[in-house]
Design a protein around this motif. Structure first.
Motif, short mmCIF file in Angstrom:
data_model
loop_
_atom_site.label_atom_id
_atom_site.label_comp_id
_atom_site.label_asym_id
_atom_site.label_seq_id
_atom_site.Cartn_x
_atom_site.Cartn_y
_atom_site.Cartn_z
N ARG A 244 -24.91 -64.58 -52.53
CA ARG A 244 -26.17 -63.89 -52.25
C ARG A 244 -26.16 -62.47 -52.84
O ARG A 244 -27.15 -62.02 -53.41
N ARG A 245 -25.04 -61.79 -52.70
CA ARG A 245 -24.94 -60.44 -53.27
C ARG A 245 -25.14 -60.47 -54.78
O ARG A 245 -25.82 -59.60 -55.35
N TRP A 246 -24.53 -61.44 -55.42
CA TRP A 246 -24.66 -61.56 -56.88
C TRP A 246 -26.09 -61.87 -57.26
O TRP A 246 -26.64 -61.28 -58.19
N MET A 247 -26.72 -62.78 -56.51
CA MET A 247 -28.11 -63.13 -56.80
C MET A 247 -29.02 -61.91 -56.64
O MET A 247 -29.90 -61.66 -57.49
N GLU A 248 -28.83 -61.13 -55.57
CA GLU A 248 -29.67 -59.96 -55.34
C GLU A 248 -29.48 -58.91 -56.43
O GLU A 248 -30.44 -58.25 -56.85
N LYS A 249 -28.24 -58.77 -56.91
CA LYS A 249 -27.98 -57.84 -58.01
C LYS A 249 -28.72 -58.28 -59.27
O LYS A 249 -29.38 -57.48 -59.94
N LEU A 250 -28.63 -59.57 -59.59
CA LEU A 250 -29.30 -60.09 -60.77
C LEU A 250 -30.82 -59.99 -60.63
O LEU A 250 -31.52 -59.66 -61.59
N GLN A 251 -31.33 -60.28 -59.43
CA GLN A 251 -32.78 -60.21 -59.22
C GLN A 251 -33.30 -58.79 -59.45
O GLN A 251 -34.38 -58.61 -60.03
N SER A 252 -32.51 -57.79 -59.04
CA SER A 252 -32.95 -56.40 -59.25
C SER A 252 -32.96 -56.04 -60.73
O SER A 252 -33.76 -55.20 -61.16
N GLU A 253 -32.08 -56.66 -61.51
CA GLU A 253 -32.00 -56.37 -62.95
C GLU A 253 -33.01 -57.17 -63.75
O GLU A 253 -33.40 -56.76 -64.86
N TYR A 254 -33.45 -58.32 -63.20
CA TYR A 254 -34.39 -59.19 -63.92
C TYR A 254 -35.54 -59.54 -62.98
O TYR A 254 -35.66 -60.66 -62.49
N PRO A 255 -36.43 -58.57 -62.72
CA PRO A 255 -37.52 -58.81 -61.76
C PRO A 255 -38.50 -59.90 -62.18
O PRO A 255 -39.21 -60.44 -61.33
N ASP A 256 -38.55 -60.22 -63.47
CA ASP A 256 -39.48 -61.24 -63.95
C ASP A 256 -38.89 -62.65 -63.89
O ASP A 256 -39.59 -63.63 -64.17
N VAL A 257 -37.61 -62.75 -63.54
CA VAL A 257 -36.96 -64.06 -63.42
C VAL A 257 -36.99 -64.49 -61.95
O VAL A 257 -36.76 -63.68 -61.05
N THR A 258 -37.30 -65.74 -61.70
CA THR A 258 -37.26 -66.28 -60.35
C THR A 258 -35.84 -66.75 -60.05
O THR A 258 -35.31 -67.60 -60.77
N PHE A 259 -35.22 -66.19 -59.02
CA PHE A 259 -33.85 -66.56 -58.67
C PHE A 259 -33.83 -67.37 -57.38
O PHE A 259 -34.59 -67.11 -56.45
N ARG A 260 -32.92 -68.33 -57.33
CA ARG A 260 -32.68 -69.13 -56.14
C ARG A 260 -31.18 -69.14 -55.86
O ARG A 260 -30.36 -68.98 -56.78
N LEU A 261 -30.83 -69.37 -54.60
CA LEU A 261 -29.43 -69.49 -54.20
C LEU A 261 -29.16 -70.93 -53.82
O LEU A 261 -29.92 -71.52 -53.04
N SER A 262 -28.09 -71.51 -54.35
CA SER A 262 -27.72 -72.88 -54.02
C SER A 262 -26.22 -72.94 -53.75
O SER A 262 -25.55 -71.91 -53.69
N TYR A 263 -25.71 -74.14 -53.61
CA TYR A 263 -24.30 -74.31 -53.24
C TYR A 263 -23.71 -75.52 -53.96
O TYR A 263 -24.42 -76.42 -54.40
N PHE A 264 -22.38 -75.51 -54.09
CA PHE A 264 -21.66 -76.68 -54.55
C PHE A 264 -21.33 -77.51 -53.31
O PHE A 264 -20.57 -77.08 -52.45
N GLY A 265 -21.91 -78.68 -53.21
CA GLY A 265 -21.66 -79.55 -52.07
C GLY A 265 -20.35 -80.29 -52.21
O GLY A 265 -19.57 -80.06 -53.14
N PRO A 266 -20.07 -81.20 -51.26
CA PRO A 266 -18.75 -81.84 -51.20
C PRO A 266 -18.25 -82.45 -52.51
O PRO A 266 -17.09 -82.25 -52.87
N VAL A 267 -19.08 -83.21 -53.22
CA VAL A 267 -18.60 -83.90 -54.42
C VAL A 267 -18.19 -82.91 -55.51
O VAL A 267 -17.10 -83.00 -56.07
N ILE A 268 -19.04 -81.95 -55.82
CA ILE A 268 -18.72 -81.00 -56.87
C ILE A 268 -17.65 -80.01 -56.41
O ILE A 268 -16.75 -79.63 -57.17
N ALA A 269 -17.72 -79.59 -55.15
CA ALA A 269 -16.72 -78.65 -54.62
C ALA A 269 -15.33 -79.26 -54.60
O ALA A 269 -14.33 -78.54 -54.70
N THR A 270 -15.24 -80.57 -54.48
CA THR A 270 -13.94 -81.23 -54.56
C THR A 270 -13.25 -80.87 -55.87
O THR A 270 -12.03 -80.66 -55.91
N HIS A 271 -14.01 -80.78 -56.94
CA HIS A 271 -13.44 -80.54 -58.26
C HIS A 271 -13.35 -79.05 -58.62
O HIS A 271 -12.44 -78.65 -59.35
N LEU A 272 -14.28 -78.24 -58.10
CA LEU A 272 -14.26 -76.82 -58.44
C LEU A 272 -13.44 -76.00 -57.45
O LEU A 272 -12.97 -74.91 -57.78
#
Length: 290
Positions: A244-272
């Motif tokens: 969230r902190r990273w997203m808010e930093k990026l949003q402040s630098e790119y006000p014209d870009v729409t930012f969303r926050l998501s997550y790596f769920g069980p399947v992808i997080a298993t590998h990452l």
């Protein structure tokens, strides 16, 4: 013609957004011990990380069976659907796309148009959203062509920073040599998808510097896309506050870009593994409000 849109569970699109656009989900599985859990149906991310932290061995993952997909197609057919746009994570890291194609050949009266996004997570979800938002105002062939164009790197891209390559190496998503090099150097690798495969982009000594490098890459790409309706997503692996902190930093630098926050769920997080962060975007206009 009545078109349904299906996405696999590794898109991690919010339920409210899928409900808004009637996007159906086919779940992948995470295998813990002798038990297979359907992602986001039998187990959520919080419960998964609790279990993974108690395990000595890496959990397993598996794509939906052809039988599960056939049941979904039969249900959609009974609702009057004639066609399905089925959007899936890269075929080089999962057999989900191939099983969707095989299931489509097994069910009469409904046609499957499968999309190998060559990527994963919410960035893959952008393509499902675009399909759902245009399936009624664009010819099907034209929409499929647009989805093929959408997945090209000049329109849709992502970078991932992982704390360790161990999970990727154990899960067979990265070669032993690449994992060993990362471990020996104690680096925080930046990964990307190339030709639908996960490959190291750069190896950097600290996570802070790795995230800074991703920001530099993002800045260069945003220069090329000025004036376009860019939607970006920050993705975290059990690191919501950091994400969230990273997203808010990026949003402040790119006000014209729409930012969303998501997550790596069980399947992808298993590998990452835990602590991974990703940044992806698309220049195609998609609605992510719900």
């Amino acid at each position: 013609m009545k078109i349904a849109v299906v996405v696999d569970s590794t898109s991690y699109l919010p339920e409210g957004l899928k409900k808004k656009y009637d996007i159906r989900t086919i779940p992948l599985n995470v295998v813990i011990g002798d038990t297979a859990y359907r992602e986001d149906e039998d187990i959520d991310a919080d419960a998964f990380f609790e279990k993974m932290n108690e395990m000595a061995d890496l959990p397993g993952t598996s794509q939906p069976s052809i039988g599960d997909y056939i049941l979904l197609l039969e249900a959609l057919r009974s609702e009057g659907y004639t066609d399905v746009i089925s959007v899936h994570l890269s075929s080089e890291i999962s057999g989900t796309y191939q099983n969707a194609m095989a299931a489509g050949e097994s069910v009469d009266g409904i046609k499957v148009h499968a999309v190998d996004t060559e990527i994963a997570c919410y960035v893959q979800g952008f393509m499902a959203l675009y399909a759902a938002q245009h399936k009624d105002d664009m010819p099907l062939d034209g929409l499929m062509d647009r989805l093929e164009d959408m997945k090209r790197k000049k329109h849709t891209n992502a970078y991932f920073v992982v704390d360790t390559l161990t999970n990727l190496q154990k899960g067979g998503r990265l070669s032993n040599a690449q994992a060993m090099l990362g471990s020996l150097l104690q680096v925080k690798p930046i990964l990307e998808f190339q030709d639908a495969k996960i490959v190291p982009f750069e190896k950097i000594r600290t996570k802070k510097k790795a995230l800074k490098r991703v920001e530099e890459l993002f800045a260069k790409e945003m220069e090329k896309h000025k004036g376009k309706p860019v939607t970006a997503v920050v993705i975290h692996s059990n690191a919501e506050e950091e994400g969230r902190r990273w997203m808010e930093k990026l949003q402040s630098e790119y006000p014209d870009v729409t930012f969303r926050l998501s997550y790596f769920g069980p399947v992808i997080a298993t590998h990452l593994g835990e602590g991974a962060l990703g940044l992806g975007y698309t220049t195609f206009e998609v609605d992510t409000e719900y």
